[in-house]
Motif scaffolding. Structure first.
Motif, PDB file in Angstrom:
ATOM      1  N   THR A  27       2.422  -5.627   0.615  1.00 49.53           N
ATOM      2  CA  THR A  27       2.261  -7.067   0.793  1.00 49.53           C
ATOM      3  C   THR A  27       0.965  -7.116   0.370  1.00 49.53           C
ATOM      4  N   THR A  28       0.469  -8.551   0.207  1.00 44.13           N
ATOM      5  CA  THR A  28      -0.737  -8.900  -0.362  1.00 44.13           C
ATOM      6  C   THR A  28      -1.374  -9.763   0.755  1.00 44.13           C
ATOM      7  N   VAL A  29      -2.888  -9.568   0.613  1.00 44.85           N
ATOM      8  CA  VAL A  29      -3.515 -10.341   1.358  1.00 44.85           C
ATOM      9  C   VAL A  29      -4.581 -11.011   0.837  1.00 44.85           C
ATOM     10  N   GLU A  77       6.022 -11.217   7.675  1.00 46.33           N
ATOM     11  CA  GLU A  77       4.960 -12.289   7.771  1.00 46.33           C
ATOM     12  C   GLU A  77       4.409 -12.577   6.450  1.00 46.33           C
ATOM     13  N   GLY A  78       4.513 -11.505   5.515  1.00 45.35           N
ATOM     14  CA  GLY A  78       3.506 -11.456   4.267  1.00 45.35           C
ATOM     15  C   GLY A  78       4.196 -12.646   3.212  1.00 45.35           C
ATOM     16  N   PRO A  79       3.256 -12.921   2.454  1.00 47.51           N
ATOM     17  CA  PRO A  79       1.955 -12.591   2.105  1.00 47.51           C
ATOM     18  C   PRO A  79       1.004 -13.320   3.066  1.00 47.51           C
ATOM     19  N   TYR A  80      -0.099 -12.780   3.285  1.00 46.87           N
ATOM     20  CA  TYR A  80      -1.064 -13.187   4.106  1.00 46.87           C
ATOM     21  C   TYR A  80      -2.310 -13.728   3.552  1.00 46.87           C
ATOM     22  N   ARG A  81      -2.782 -14.719   4.395  1.00 46.36           N
ATOM     23  CA  ARG A  81      -4.387 -15.387   3.816  1.00 46.36           C
ATOM     24  C   ARG A  81      -4.966 -15.154   5.137  1.00 46.36           C
ATOM     25  N   ALA A  82      -6.377 -14.855   4.893  1.00 44.53           N
ATOM     26  CA  ALA A  82      -7.336 -14.418   5.875  1.00 44.53           C
ATOM     27  C   ALA A  82      -8.735 -14.816   5.262  1.00 44.53           C
ATOM     28  N   SER A  83      -9.518 -15.183   6.190  1.00 44.21           N
ATOM     29  CA  SER A  83     -11.071 -15.583   5.761  1.00 44.21           C
ATOM     30  C   SER A  83     -11.828 -14.945   6.638  1.00 44.21           C
ATOM     31  N   VAL A  84     -13.191 -14.605   6.181  1.00 43.17           N
ATOM     32  CA  VAL A  84     -14.101 -14.167   6.781  1.00 43.17           C
ATOM     33  C   VAL A  84     -15.287 -14.599   6.311  1.00 43.17           C
ATOM     34  N   PRO A  85     -16.513 -14.721   7.181  1.00 42.35           N
ATOM     35  CA  PRO A  85     -17.963 -15.517   6.691  1.00 42.35           C
ATOM     36  C   PRO A  85     -18.345 -14.179   5.697  1.00 42.35           C
ATOM     37  N   GLU A  86     -19.110 -14.820   4.554  1.00 44.85           N
ATOM     38  CA  GLU A  86     -20.059 -14.191   3.691  1.00 44.85           C
ATOM     39  C   GLU A  86     -20.970 -13.461   4.440  1.00 44.85           C
ATOM     40  N   MET A  87     -21.382 -12.302   3.645  1.00 47.87           N
ATOM     41  CA  MET A  87     -22.520 -11.588   4.190  1.00 47.87           C
ATOM     42  C   MET A  87     -22.297 -10.724   5.483  1.00 47.87           C
ATOM     43  N   SER A  88     -20.913 -10.455   5.823  1.00 51.29           N
ATOM     44  CA  SER A  88     -20.558  -9.859   7.067  1.00 51.29           C
ATOM     45  C   SER A  88     -20.792  -8.462   6.912  1.00 51.29           C
ATOM     46  N   ALA A  89     -21.068  -7.798   8.213  1.00 51.88           N
ATOM     47  CA  ALA A  89     -21.337  -6.605   8.245  1.00 51.88           C
ATOM     48  C   ALA A  89     -20.314  -5.735   7.739  1.00 51.88           C
ATOM     49  N   VAL A  90     -20.367  -4.270   7.431  1.00 50.08           N
ATOM     50  CA  VAL A  90     -19.458  -3.481   6.964  1.00 50.08           C
ATOM     51  C   VAL A  90     -18.677  -3.181   8.506  1.00 50.08           C
ATOM     52  N   GLY A  91     -17.416  -3.174   8.493  1.00 53.51           N
ATOM     53  CA  GLY A  91     -16.540  -2.889   9.813  1.00 53.51           C
ATOM     54  C   GLY A  91     -16.178  -4.119  10.201  1.00 53.51           C
ATOM     55  N   THR A  92     -16.413  -5.118   9.959  1.00 58.62           N
ATOM     56  CA  THR A  92     -16.012  -6.477  10.326  1.00 58.62           C
ATOM     57  C   THR A  92     -14.549  -6.823  10.060  1.00 58.62           C
ATOM     58  N   PRO A  93     -13.752  -6.969  11.359  1.00 58.75           N
ATOM     59  CA  PRO A  93     -12.197  -6.974  11.189  1.00 58.75           C
ATOM     60  C   PRO A  93     -12.250  -8.462  10.436  1.00 58.75           C
ATOM     61  N   VAL A  94     -10.871  -8.328   9.319  1.00 58.72           N
ATOM     62  CA  VAL A  94     -10.671  -9.467   8.557  1.00 58.72           C
ATOM     63  C   VAL A  94      -9.412  -9.982   9.220  1.00 58.72           C
ATOM     64  N   THR A  95      -8.263  -9.202   9.284  1.00 63.24           N
ATOM     65  CA  THR A  95      -7.079  -9.818   9.737  1.00 63.24           C
ATOM     66  C   THR A  95      -6.144  -8.571   9.967  1.00 63.24           C
ATOM     67  N   ARG A  96      -4.991  -8.438  10.472  1.00 65.74           N
ATOM     68  CA  ARG A  96      -4.174  -7.419  10.847  1.00 65.74           C
ATOM     69  C   ARG A  96      -2.685  -7.715  10.226  1.00 65.74           C
ATOM     70  N   TYR A 127     -10.627 -12.750  -2.672  1.00 70.03           N
ATOM     71  CA  TYR A 127     -10.155 -11.437  -3.288  1.00 70.03           C
ATOM     72  C   TYR A 127      -8.865 -11.314  -2.725  1.00 70.03           C
ATOM     73  N   LEU A 128      -8.077 -10.448  -3.600  1.00 68.67           N
ATOM     74  CA  LEU A 128      -6.796 -10.083  -3.336  1.00 68.67           C
ATOM     75  C   LEU A 128      -6.669  -8.733  -2.806  1.00 68.67           C
ATOM     76  N   VAL A 129      -6.053  -8.364  -1.781  1.00 68.21           N
ATOM     77  CA  VAL A 129      -5.897  -7.133  -1.233  1.00 68.21           C
ATOM     78  C   VAL A 129      -4.400  -6.662  -0.991  1.00 68.21           C
ATOM     79  N   VAL A 130      -4.127  -5.525  -1.640  1.00 65.99           N
ATOM     80  CA  VAL A 130      -2.727  -4.988  -1.555  1.00 65.99           C
ATOM     81  C   VAL A 130      -2.659  -3.811  -0.487  1.00 65.99           C
ATOM     82  N   ILE A 131      -1.594  -4.164   0.538  1.00 66.67           N
ATOM     83  CA  ILE A 131      -1.533  -3.159   1.460  1.00 66.67           C
ATOM     84  C   ILE A 131      -0.276  -2.585   1.472  1.00 66.67           C
ATOM     85  N   GLN A 132      -0.135  -1.141   1.566  1.00 70.41           N
ATOM     86  CA  GLN A 132       1.153  -0.314   1.626  1.00 70.41           C
ATOM     87  C   GLN A 132       1.220   0.211   2.886  1.00 70.41           C
ATOM     88  N   ALA A 133       2.527   0.054   3.263  1.00 68.42           N
ATOM     89  CA  ALA A 133       3.174   0.690   4.522  1.00 68.42           C
ATOM     90  C   ALA A 133       4.085   1.717   4.201  1.00 68.42           C
TER      91      ALA A 133
END
Length: 775
Positions: A244-246, A153-172, A224-230
């Motif tokens: 994949t990129t997120v 399903e990659g590449p992925y796009r996700a959003s999260v509110p600014e100033m979110s706390a550490v550990g806030t889920p962004v996407t899976r 931000y661009l995040v690169v995830i490895q499996a």
């Protein structure tokens, strides 16, 4: 009964041998299937009788022995053969008809097919008739780690509110592995983050991406661009991996208050600005976006009289300041307001003041208002028998402006068609212009207007048109060195124009049409309204041509364009090696350059000697042309005595001039000679007197002859007396030299005057002047 001897035990280990001992095989054949199984069980050997066989995928390119078929009929009888049928028989799997050995001929891929069902049978080698019933068995392909993880399903796009706390889920994210998930670790995946730290992290098992940094501000960085490895094999070394990129976008929250661009705004509003019209704009900027950036404006101080109102422009988010009541410069000339901008939305528990204030200073500008009458209506009364010019009443108006201009009064004649009344333009007094009759008109309604007296200075400027042609800035005279090089700049030429166009001057220079192919000179535009005149060759010589004339056409950029032709004079000069002009005259060309001082003195001495010789020659020539006897002007050809007989038949008796013979000096004294100056003064003797008639020719001649013979200063040759006329009919013509001044002579050098100023001195030395001609 067909027995399948498998080369791999149920636990996957290899058997000790593919060939059972003869004793065991014989027992198997003799006792039947059950007895054989018992025998194998008793023997505790590694041979099994199994209907499933496991074969590893991609084990190699060479054929692999799968197992061997054997029947109890095969006791040396060579008339049987083994036949294999089912999935992949003949293509993937092959059997040796004589020995019953089964081989895998191709590399197997579990992901394409995990197991194959085959049937073995023994038939007569000659007739192909079955000798035993078919036996079915299964070959299972065992998995190896030959497929990397993939993010379908990659590449992925996700959003999260600014100033979110550490550990806030962004996407899976999810990766899949085509290997067998139930066999080994080939499909066991572990996730890690390759790019995106320290902002984000990923759960190694669930692949959930989370916020890892506190206080991530959208206004600082939005994306931000995040690169995830499996990686399979549980993340151990040797495992395969996929990435994949997120793209994570921070969404805006209302964490920024509005902020005015400046703390003080100043506006000048005319006092006659209509109601609801805009008087100025203010703007409070908000770093947030969307609804979080919208603000509303209000006046919180300084407008106690309610003169203004401020509204929000929905498109530009500006505060529009408008008039609510009319302004009056004379009553109040300035206002100071305090304006506040407030966010429409606010984040709960933010603790940030989402508003800002600014000061607005308004200066009222005076407008030219019309005069105002002291009353809106005047009621005046007058008797109908009032006399003409009677003052009926007075109207009064003033200028409400601070300037207090004078007011002039006029009657609107549309309301006084019969001109019954007059008004004084200065003081507003209304007087009677015609007699009144109450019975005819009881009421007269007239309109009086008041206007201000204004003065204005009108300045009239005469606009320029292009009516002057450009011309050279000065009278250029260029000098060209004989030893110059081709392409050297001879002269830089610029032009001037008496016109003054708004867009400025631009001049175009070109040679006249007949000079376009000039072999000597060309021009180059310097792009600054000037040109450079260049030489085309280096063969200029003064003795060949001393001066050149180059006509150039100069055109301006006016409408219509004007042009003029200007001529540049170019002189060919002799120059030093450094290009310094030394002489531009042709005479100087013949002088060698670099002569010594002695040579120059010798040349100068020769020139002086030549001039002295010429002067002596001219002086002698002048003395030679002077007459030997000086005669008075009054005595020329006045007394002529004619003789009919001269003797010997002379034909020139009529032209004989006896004046010389009648000269009293010749009779009484010595006549000075003009040809030779005597060294000694000779005192002549007193001559004899003439006869009674005054003429004794014979005696006169004898006396002269005697004096000439005895004169010690006389030359040894005869002195010839020259007369102006020698007689008529002579074929020799006149031999007189009295007219030589007007006749052509070999010694006439007057033509030297026509050779120009360079030969003026030589002409003065050789030619005879007007005074000489008269002499």
């Amino acid at each position: 009964l067909i027995g399948l001897l498998l080369g791999i035990t149920p636990d996957g280990c290899c058997a000790e041998s593919l060939n059972p001992s003869p004793t065991a095989m014989e027992a198997l054949v003799a006792s039947g299937l059950g007895e054989g199984q018992r025998l194998l069980s008793r023997a505790k050997r590694g041979w099994v009788w199994n209907q499933m066989f496991v074969l590893e995928e991609f084990s190699g390119p060479d054929p692999i022995l799968v197992g061997r078929l054997h029947t109890d009929l095969d006791v040396g009888n060579k008339n049987i053969k083994y036949v294999l049928a089912g999935e992949g028989a003949g293509t993937i799997f092959a059997i040796n008809e004589l020995t019953g050995d089964i081989h895998a001929m191709k590399r197997l891929d579990r992901e394409e097919k995990a197991e194959y069902t085959l049937t073995a049978q023994v038939v007569n080698a000659d007739t192909d008739e079955p000798l035993e019933p078919p036996s079915e068995f299964i070959i299972k392909v065992q998995d190896i780690n030959d497929n990397p993880p993939q993010f379908i399903e990659g590449p992925y796009r996700a959003s999260v509110p600014e100033m979110s706390a550490v550990g806030t889920p962004v996407t899976r994210v999810t990766a899949t592995d085509a290997d067998d998930p139930v066999y080994g670790n080939s499909a066991k995946l572990v996730y890690s983050i390759l790019e995106g730290q320290p902002y984000f992290s990923v759960d190694p098992n669930s692949a959930t991406i989370k916020i890892a940094l506190h206080g991530m501000d959208r206004e600082m960085r939005e994306e931000y661009l995040v690169v995830i490895q499996a990686k399979d094999m549980g993340g151990h070394m040797g495992g395969l991996s996929g990435t994949t990129t997120v793209t994570v976008t921070l969404t805006d929250i209302n964490d920024n208050p509005p902020k005015f661009s400046k703390s003080l705004y100043e506006f000048v509003i005319p006092e006659d600005l209509p109601i609801e019209k805009m008087g100025g704009k203010v703007k409070a900027n908000d770093r947030d976006i969307g609804e979080n950036a919208k603000s509303t404006y209000s006046i919180i101080e300084g407008d106690e009289q309610g003169m203004f109102i401020i509204t929000t422009d929905s498109q530009t988010q500006e505060g529009i300041l408008r008039l609510k009541k009319p302004l009056d410069y004379e009553s109040k000339r300035a206002y100071t307001l305090k304006v506040e901008a407030t966010n429409i939305r606010s984040e709960p528990n933010s603790g940030v003041p989402f508003k800002d204030t600014a000061t607005v200073k308004i200066v009222v500008e005076d407008s030219d208002e019309p005069p105002v009458f002291s009353k809106p209506m005047y009621l005046l009364e007058v008797d109908e028998n009032a006399s003409i010019n009677t003052v009926i009443g007075t109207v009064n108006a003033r200028d409400p402006d601070s300037t207090g201009s004078l007011v002039r009064y006029f009657i609107d004649r549309h309301t006084d068609l019969e001109r019954q009344f007059n008004i004084n333009v200065d003081n507003g007094k209304i007087t009677l212009a015609k007699p009144l009759d109450r019975e005819t008109d009881m009421w007269h309604n007239i309109t009086v207007t008041a206007t201000e007296v204004r003065k204005a200075i009108v300045a009239i400027r005469v606009m320029d048109i292009n009516d002057n042609a450009p011309e050279f800035a000065t009278e250029y005279e260029a000098f060209l060195c004989e030893n110059g090089k081709p392409g050297q700049v001879i002269q830089t030429v610029s032009a001037v124009d008496k016109d003054d166009p708004i867009q400025g001057h631009y001049f175009d220079y070109r040679l006249v049409p007949e000079m376009l192919n000039n072999p000597n000179f060309t021009i180059k535009n310097n792009q600054d309204n000037s040109i450079s005149v260049l030489a085309k060759h280096d063969t200029f010589r003064r003795q060949k041509q001393e001066m050149y004339f180059l006509p150039i056409i100069v055109t301006d950029n006016g409408n219509p364009p004007m042009s003029s032709t200007n001529t540049l004079t170019i002189r060919v000069c002799g120059c030093s090696k450094d290009g310094i002009v030394q002489s531009c005259n042709v005479e100087a060309y013949v002088l060698p350059i670099g002569l010594s001082m002695g040579a120059l003195i010798a040349i100068l001495a020769c020139i002086i000697l030549l001039l002295v010789i010429v002067v002596l020659f001219v002086t002698l020539r002048r003395h030679k042309n002077e007459p030997l006897i000086i005669k008075d002007d009054e005595d020329v050809r006045e007394n002529i005595i004619r003789y009919d007989d001269e003797g010997g038949g002379e034909e020139d008796t009529e032209a004989f001039d006896i004046a010389t013979l009648q000269n009293p000096d010749g009779i009484n004294g010595y006549l000075p000679r003009k040809d030779i100056k005597p060294d000694l003064q000779f005192m002549p003797r007193a001559g004899q007197h003439s006869g009674p008639n005054g003429v004794d020719v014979d005696e006169f001649i004898n006396v002269r002859l005697h004096e000439a013979d005895n004169d010690p200063t006389a030359p040894p040759y005869d002195s010839i007396q020259i007369y102006g006329y020698e007689g008529r009919g002579s074929i020799a013509g006149s031999l007189s030299s009295l007219e030589t001044a007007s006749s052509d002579s070999d010694q006439n050098y007057d033509y030297l005057r026509e050779w120009g100023p360079r030969f003026r001195r030589l002409g003065e030395l050789y030619s005879v002047g007007e005074s000489d001609r008269e002499t």
